[in-house]
Motif scaffolding. Structure first.
Motif, short mmCIF file in Angstrom:
data_model
loop_
_atom_site.label_atom_id
_atom_site.label_comp_id
_atom_site.label_asym_id
_atom_site.label_seq_id
_atom_site.Cartn_x
_atom_site.Cartn_y
_atom_site.Cartn_z
N PRO A 1 0.80 -1.22 0.00
CA PRO A 1 0.00 0.00 0.00
C PRO A 1 0.84 1.28 0.00
N GLU A 2 1.87 1.31 0.82
CA GLU A 2 2.67 2.53 0.95
C GLU A 2 3.34 2.93 -0.36
N SER B 1 2.28 2.31 -3.22
CA SER B 1 1.22 2.66 -4.15
C SER B 1 0.53 3.98 -3.77
N GLU C 1 -1.01 4.55 -0.96
CA GLU C 1 -2.13 4.32 -0.04
C GLU C 1 -1.59 4.31 1.38
N HIS D 1 -2.80 5.23 4.24
CA HIS D 1 -3.70 5.02 5.37
C HIS D 1 -4.54 3.77 5.23
N ARG D 2 -4.16 2.87 4.35
CA ARG D 2 -4.93 1.65 4.11
C ARG D 2 -4.84 0.71 5.27
#
Length: 135
Positions: free
Chosen positions: A127-128, A130, A132, A134-135
């Motif tokens: 996620p980081e 990409s 994102e 706070h996913r």
């Protein structure tokens, strides 16, 4: 005792896992191991996470070396477990072991046939990296 690879966690993942542990005051297999991993981790802000590190909601390709068997799993919080075979909870032994590892790291873990060596081969999604955070 075998030396474990260094692990890195995002501050957000650490905070969320600690809240889960507080809410889940009962014991579960691996609780002590998870707490020990959290205690020994290097902690970075989400935007500082290297793209080759397993974070929460990352999809990881790894190989069990003795079995010559590769798997792809997404590391999730218990609430995201839906019975699918492509997810592993942070409360599961494999989830605890994968959290914070980098591509190329190896670790030993128990299996039904004895110890097995697991190698992190790739991060298919993080996620980081990409954006994102706070996913």
């Amino acid at each position: 005792m075998e030396r474990k690879p260094q692990i890195t966690l995002s501050s957000l993942d650490l905070e969320r896992i600690e809240v889960l542990l507080e809410k889940n005051s009962g014991n579960f297999p691996g609780r002590d191991a998870l707490e020990a991993e959290l205690d020994r981790a290097d902690v970075l802000e989400p935007q500082e996470m290297p793209p080759n590190v397993v974070t929460m909601n990352s999809t990881v390709r790894f190989t069990m070396l003795e079995l010559k068997k590769s798997n792809i799993l997404t590391l999730v919080y218990p609430k995201d477990m839906d019975g699918s075979t492509d997810k592993v909870s942070i409360f599961a032994p494999v989830g605890i072991a994968l959290l914070g590892l980098s591509v190329g790291d190896e670790f030993k873990m128990p299996s039904p046939t004895g110890q097995v060596t697991v190698r992190v081969d790739a991060i298919e999604f993080q996620p980081e990296s990409s954006g994102e955070l706070h996913r």
